[in-house]
Design a protein around this motif. Structure first.
Motif, PDB file in Angstrom:
ATOM      1  N   UNK A  13       0.865  -1.189   0.000  1.00  0.00           N
ATOM      2  CA  UNK A  13       0.000   0.000   0.000  1.00  0.00           C
ATOM      3  C   UNK A  13       0.892   1.226   0.000  1.00  0.00           C
ATOM      4  N   UNK A  14       0.420   2.275  -0.662  1.00  0.00           N
ATOM      5  CA  UNK A  14       1.177   3.517  -0.733  1.00  0.00           C
ATOM      6  C   UNK A  14       1.075   4.251   0.592  1.00  0.00           C
ATOM      7  N   UNK A  15       2.215   4.736   1.094  1.00  0.00           N
ATOM      8  CA  UNK A  15       2.238   5.502   2.334  1.00  0.00           C
ATOM      9  C   UNK A  15       2.781   6.911   2.112  1.00  0.00           C
ATOM     10  N   UNK A  16       3.284   7.207   0.929  1.00  0.00           N
ATOM     11  CA  UNK A  16       3.820   8.532   0.644  1.00  0.00           C
ATOM     12  C   UNK A  16       4.412   8.592  -0.741  1.00  0.00           C
ATOM     13  N   UNK A  17       5.023   9.735  -1.036  1.00  0.00           N
ATOM     14  CA  UNK A  17       5.666   9.920  -2.324  1.00  0.00           C
ATOM     15  C   UNK A  17       4.684  10.301  -3.417  1.00  0.00           C
ATOM     16  N   UNK A  18       5.222  10.476  -4.613  1.00  0.00           N
ATOM     17  CA  UNK A  18       4.432  10.811  -5.794  1.00  0.00           C
ATOM     18  C   UNK A  18       4.935   9.994  -6.965  1.00  0.00           C
ATOM     19  N   UNK A  19       4.021   9.580  -7.837  1.00  0.00           N
ATOM     20  CA  UNK A  19       4.422   8.836  -9.025  1.00  0.00           C
ATOM     21  C   UNK A  19       5.489   9.593  -9.804  1.00  0.00           C
ATOM     22  N   UNK A  20       6.497   8.869 -10.257  1.00  0.00           N
ATOM     23  CA  UNK A  20       7.529   9.480 -11.093  1.00  0.00           C
ATOM     24  C   UNK A  20       6.888  10.149 -12.302  1.00  0.00           C
ATOM     25  N   UNK A  21       7.365  11.336 -12.611  1.00  0.00           N
ATOM     26  CA  UNK A  21       6.863  12.041 -13.794  1.00  0.00           C
ATOM     27  C   UNK A  21       8.006  12.391 -14.747  1.00  0.00           C
ATOM     28  N   UNK A  22       9.135  11.667 -14.577  1.00  0.00           N
ATOM     29  CA  UNK A  22      10.299  11.888 -15.438  1.00  0.00           C
ATOM     30  C   UNK A  22      11.040  10.565 -15.628  1.00  0.00           C
ATOM     31  N   UNK A  23      11.868  10.516 -16.645  1.00  0.00           N
ATOM     32  CA  UNK A  23      12.649   9.319 -16.948  1.00  0.00           C
ATOM     33  C   UNK A  23      13.837   9.252 -15.987  1.00  0.00           C
ATOM     34  N   UNK A  24      14.131   8.031 -15.495  1.00  0.00           N
ATOM     35  CA  UNK A  24      15.308   7.801 -14.655  1.00  0.00           C
ATOM     36  C   UNK A  24      16.206   6.777 -15.350  1.00  0.00           C
ATOM     37  N   UNK A  25      17.269   6.359 -14.686  1.00  0.00           N
ATOM     38  CA  UNK A  25      18.165   5.348 -15.249  1.00  0.00           C
ATOM     39  C   UNK A  25      17.450   4.024 -15.515  1.00  0.00           C
ATOM     40  N   UNK A  26      16.410   3.718 -14.717  1.00  0.00           N
ATOM     41  CA  UNK A  26      15.747   2.419 -14.819  1.00  0.00           C
ATOM     42  C   UNK A  26      14.300   2.500 -15.287  1.00  0.00           C
ATOM     43  N   UNK A  27      13.686   3.668 -15.211  1.00  0.00           N
ATOM     44  CA  UNK A  27      12.251   3.796 -15.480  1.00  0.00           C
ATOM     45  C   UNK A  27      11.965   4.842 -16.544  1.00  0.00           C
ATOM     46  N   UNK A  28      11.242   4.415 -17.612  1.00  0.00           N
ATOM     47  CA  UNK A  28      10.764   5.376 -18.607  1.00  0.00           C
ATOM     48  C   UNK A  28       9.504   6.068 -18.095  1.00  0.00           C
ATOM     49  N   UNK A  29       8.587   5.249 -17.536  1.00  0.00           N
ATOM     50  CA  UNK A  29       7.337   5.778 -16.996  1.00  0.00           C
ATOM     51  C   UNK A  29       6.708   4.725 -16.096  1.00  0.00           C
ATOM     52  N   UNK A  30       5.756   5.166 -15.282  1.00  0.00           N
ATOM     53  CA  UNK A  30       4.937   4.256 -14.487  1.00  0.00           C
ATOM     54  C   UNK A  30       3.481   4.536 -14.830  1.00  0.00           C
ATOM     55  N   UNK A  31       2.693   3.460 -14.820  1.00  0.00           N
ATOM     56  CA  UNK A  31       1.306   3.595 -15.267  1.00  0.00           C
ATOM     57  C   UNK A  31       0.477   2.455 -14.681  1.00  0.00           C
ATOM     58  N   UNK A  32      -0.787   2.748 -14.397  1.00  0.00           N
ATOM     59  CA  UNK A  32      -1.725   1.720 -13.929  1.00  0.00           C
ATOM     60  C   UNK A  32      -2.375   1.030 -15.125  1.00  0.00           C
ATOM     61  N   UNK A  33      -2.552  -0.297 -14.994  1.00  0.00           N
ATOM     62  CA  UNK A  33      -3.187  -1.098 -16.043  1.00  0.00           C
ATOM     63  C   UNK A  33      -4.275  -1.975 -15.447  1.00  0.00           C
ATOM     64  N   UNK A  34      -5.377  -2.116 -16.180  1.00  0.00           N
ATOM     65  CA  UNK A  34      -6.393  -3.095 -15.809  1.00  0.00           C
ATOM     66  C   UNK A  34      -5.770  -4.486 -15.889  1.00  0.00           C
ATOM     67  N   UNK A  35      -6.147  -5.365 -14.982  1.00  0.00           N
ATOM     68  CA  UNK A  35      -5.543  -6.696 -14.931  1.00  0.00           C
ATOM     69  C   UNK A  35      -5.803  -7.520 -16.180  1.00  0.00           C
ATOM     70  N   UNK A  36      -6.867  -7.190 -16.914  1.00  0.00           N
ATOM     71  CA  UNK A  36      -7.144  -7.923 -18.158  1.00  0.00           C
ATOM     72  C   UNK A  36      -6.600  -7.199 -19.392  1.00  0.00           C
ATOM     73  N   UNK A  37      -5.807  -6.150 -19.172  1.00  0.00           N
ATOM     74  CA  UNK A  37      -5.224  -5.391 -20.286  1.00  0.00           C
ATOM     75  C   UNK A  37      -3.762  -5.036 -19.997  1.00  0.00           C
TER      76      UNK A  37
END
Length: 158
Positions: free
Chosen positions: A108-132
């Motif tokens: 469960x999320x307890x703090x922070x904010x979703x990344x909104x920029x590219x890092x060394x390991x992450x282009x982006x983060x996004x939520x997906x429906x489990x069937x998609x």
């Protein structure tokens, strides 16, 4: 504390591309609509669970928390160990062979904010429906997604 990147480079200098057993931890974060947060990887362009290699002296839960913050920008609390994956093999594009021992936590999320920029390991983060879900990083990632789907189904049935 030994830095993991240094540790892996040091070990790889000794063993080359030969198989290594590596411990990892990842988290499954679901939103109110039971959509799963995934990370688009910079190395392969595939999607995976935020997570990564355990540092010497760390626990699986601590690794999950550290990696989630690095990969997704979020502070999380592990709620439940969904599954331990211990017989999955992966060869990286550079030829490094691994057996990945991964602890997957429901978090469960307890703090922070979703990344909104590219890092060394992450282009982006996004939520997906489990069937998609998008194309996932490796077979272990597919098994992890199925463990999340099974967990959500058990909530809906019970």
């Amino acid at each position: 504390m030994v830095l993991m990147a240094d540790y892996i480079h040091e070990m790889r200098a000794l063993v080359g591309h030969r198989p290594m057993i590596l411990n990892t931890a990842a988290g499954a974060l679901l939103d109110d609509d039971n959509r799963l947060l995934l990370q688009e990887r910079t190395d392969t362009g595939d999607w995976s669970f935020p997570g990564g290699y355990m540092e010497f002296g760390a626990s699986f839960a601590e690794t999950c928390q550290r990696e989630y913050l690095e990969d997704a920008g979020l502070e999380v609390e592990p709620l439940k160990l969904l599954k331990l994956f211990d017989k999955d093999f992966y060869t990286y594009p550079n030829g490094d062979q691994t057996q990945l021992i991964t602890a997957l936590y429901l978090v469960k999320q307890t703090g922070g904010q979703l990344l909104d920029h590219v890092t060394d390991e992450t282009k982006q983060v996004k939520y997906f429906a489990l069937d998609q879900l998008p194309p996932l990083f490796n077979e272990q990632s597919n098994k992890m997604a199925q463990a999340v789907i099974d967990e959500v189904q058990s909530w809906q049935e019970g």
